[in-house]
Scaffold this motif. Sequence first.
Motif, short mmCIF file in Angstrom:
data_model
loop_
_atom_site.label_atom_id
_atom_site.label_comp_id
_atom_site.label_asym_id
_atom_site.label_seq_id
_atom_site.Cartn_x
_atom_site.Cartn_y
_atom_site.Cartn_z
N ILE B 87 0.88 -1.45 0.09
CA ILE B 87 0.02 0.00 -0.09
C ILE B 87 0.84 1.17 -0.05
O ILE B 87 0.54 2.10 -0.75
N GLU B 90 2.43 1.87 -3.11
CA GLU B 90 1.37 2.27 -4.21
C GLU B 90 1.12 3.79 -4.05
O GLU B 90 0.78 4.47 -4.99
N ASN B 91 0.92 4.06 -2.73
CA ASN B 91 1.01 5.54 -2.55
C ASN B 91 1.90 6.41 -2.98
O ASN B 91 1.70 7.42 -3.58
N ASN B 93 3.62 5.76 -5.53
CA ASN B 93 3.71 5.83 -7.09
C ASN B 93 2.66 6.88 -7.28
O ASN B 93 3.07 7.60 -8.54
N LYS B 94 1.45 6.97 -6.69
CA LYS B 94 0.80 7.96 -7.00
C LYS B 94 1.46 9.27 -7.01
O LYS B 94 1.05 10.28 -7.75
N ILE B 96 4.44 10.02 -7.25
CA ILE B 96 5.28 10.35 -8.28
C ILE B 96 4.54 10.74 -9.53
O ILE B 96 4.88 11.81 -10.24
N THR B 97 3.42 10.17 -9.57
CA THR B 97 2.53 10.50 -10.71
C THR B 97 2.14 11.94 -10.91
O THR B 97 2.01 12.53 -11.86
N VAL B 100 5.00 14.15 -11.88
CA VAL B 100 5.19 13.74 -13.09
C VAL B 100 4.17 14.68 -14.03
O VAL B 100 4.26 15.18 -15.11
N ARG B 101 3.01 14.56 -13.67
CA ARG B 101 1.82 15.14 -14.38
C ARG B 101 1.74 16.55 -14.20
O ARG B 101 1.76 17.42 -15.13
N ASP B 103 4.50 18.49 -13.70
CA ASP B 103 5.72 18.83 -14.50
C ASP B 103 5.12 18.98 -15.98
O ASP B 103 5.80 19.88 -16.52
N SER B 104 4.63 18.05 -16.50
CA SER B 104 4.17 18.16 -18.05
C SER B 104 3.46 19.03 -18.23
O SER B 104 3.44 19.49 -19.37
N LEU B 105 2.42 19.44 -17.22
CA LEU B 105 1.35 20.46 -17.39
C LEU B 105 2.16 21.76 -17.41
O LEU B 105 1.78 22.76 -18.08
N GLU B 107 5.21 22.48 -18.07
CA GLU B 107 5.89 22.62 -19.45
C GLU B 107 5.20 23.26 -20.41
O GLU B 107 5.56 24.00 -21.11
N LYS B 108 3.92 22.99 -20.28
CA LYS B 108 2.95 23.26 -21.47
C LYS B 108 2.43 24.70 -21.38
O LYS B 108 2.10 25.42 -22.38
N SER B 109 2.25 25.23 -19.89
CA SER B 109 1.68 26.19 -19.84
C SER B 109 2.68 27.47 -19.97
O SER B 109 3.89 27.45 -19.87
#
Lengths: 220, 109
Positions: B87, B90-91, B93-94, B96-97, B100-101, B103-105, B107-109
């Motif tokens: 558990i 997994e938490n 991992n979430k 980290i996601t 990562v998310r 960071d990617s958003l 970069e776009k703005s």
Amino acid sequence: MFVAIVPAYNEGRTIERVVKELLSCVDSVIVVDDGSTDATAQKAKQAGAVVLSHKINRGQGAALETGHEYARKIGADYVLHFDADLQFDIQDIVPAFHALQESKADILVGSRYLDNRSNIPFTKRYILSPISRVVDFLFGGLKLTDAHNGFRILSKRALRSIVITHEGMAHATEIPRLVKKNKLTYIEFPVKVTYHEYGQNLFGGINVVKDLILGFFLHK
Amino acid sequence: MLIVFKLLFIVFSLYNIFGIFQRKKGGSLGLLGALFWSFFWCAVIVVVLWPTTVQMLADTFGIGRGSDFVLYISVALLFFLLFRLHIKIENMNKNITKIVRRDSLQEKS
């Protein structure tokens, strides 16, 4: 605005064609490059897509939710989920979009079992799919003929309500669960799936069940 | 020889209890976790000093031998810890996601 979200991991071979074809049906294509080590991102960009890059691979569910966040931000009215490996037929998009608009449902879920256009492997059609249908019903709560179909169209309302938390393939069961939870209306629509490779096998299915069970114990 | 083993077990358990208090004080262990682990290591000390208590417990639960009782409890505990670890991973991992998310958003703005 009708936006396509394409999660892609090392799809450099096909992404350019997918983006170009999609741009003939939708207003904008968002490719979520999920930590690819090939030229997926560059090729998608060259083809005219908006590219969101995950620095490391996080899974299809995670990539879709990144696309969702971006789509919410730019005020998309409809969102299409589409795979990057050319397994879906571009010709299905416009009829599916019209079917969703006419039905006034919140979400359209593609199904390869509603007509005979897909070359579904025997074991998938007669062994894995019936098992997955039961699992999807138990965890998702909706009676769908093909919950693990990556072709979906979400309305603005569905996009607002469906926040994917499962990073891997379990998102395909989580989406129907959220549809039920948020009292969204849905329709199924026949889509053609061309198998270039086998796709998710039994072990993948076991992993999905494991993720779904663990998901109950995780912080949302 | 038996006395040496007993002493080693007791010293090891006391060392762990000390560690639990340190971690609780440092904030890396919650109250419930600290209580659980303190109880566990105290139980180890009790069993080492009075081994017949295990037999008494085994009899209470209808298990023939004291050593079997310890084995069953250990397996159950290991499964529980493995599950908790899973558990936790997994938490992480979430989280980290999420990074990562973001960071990617960004970069776009």
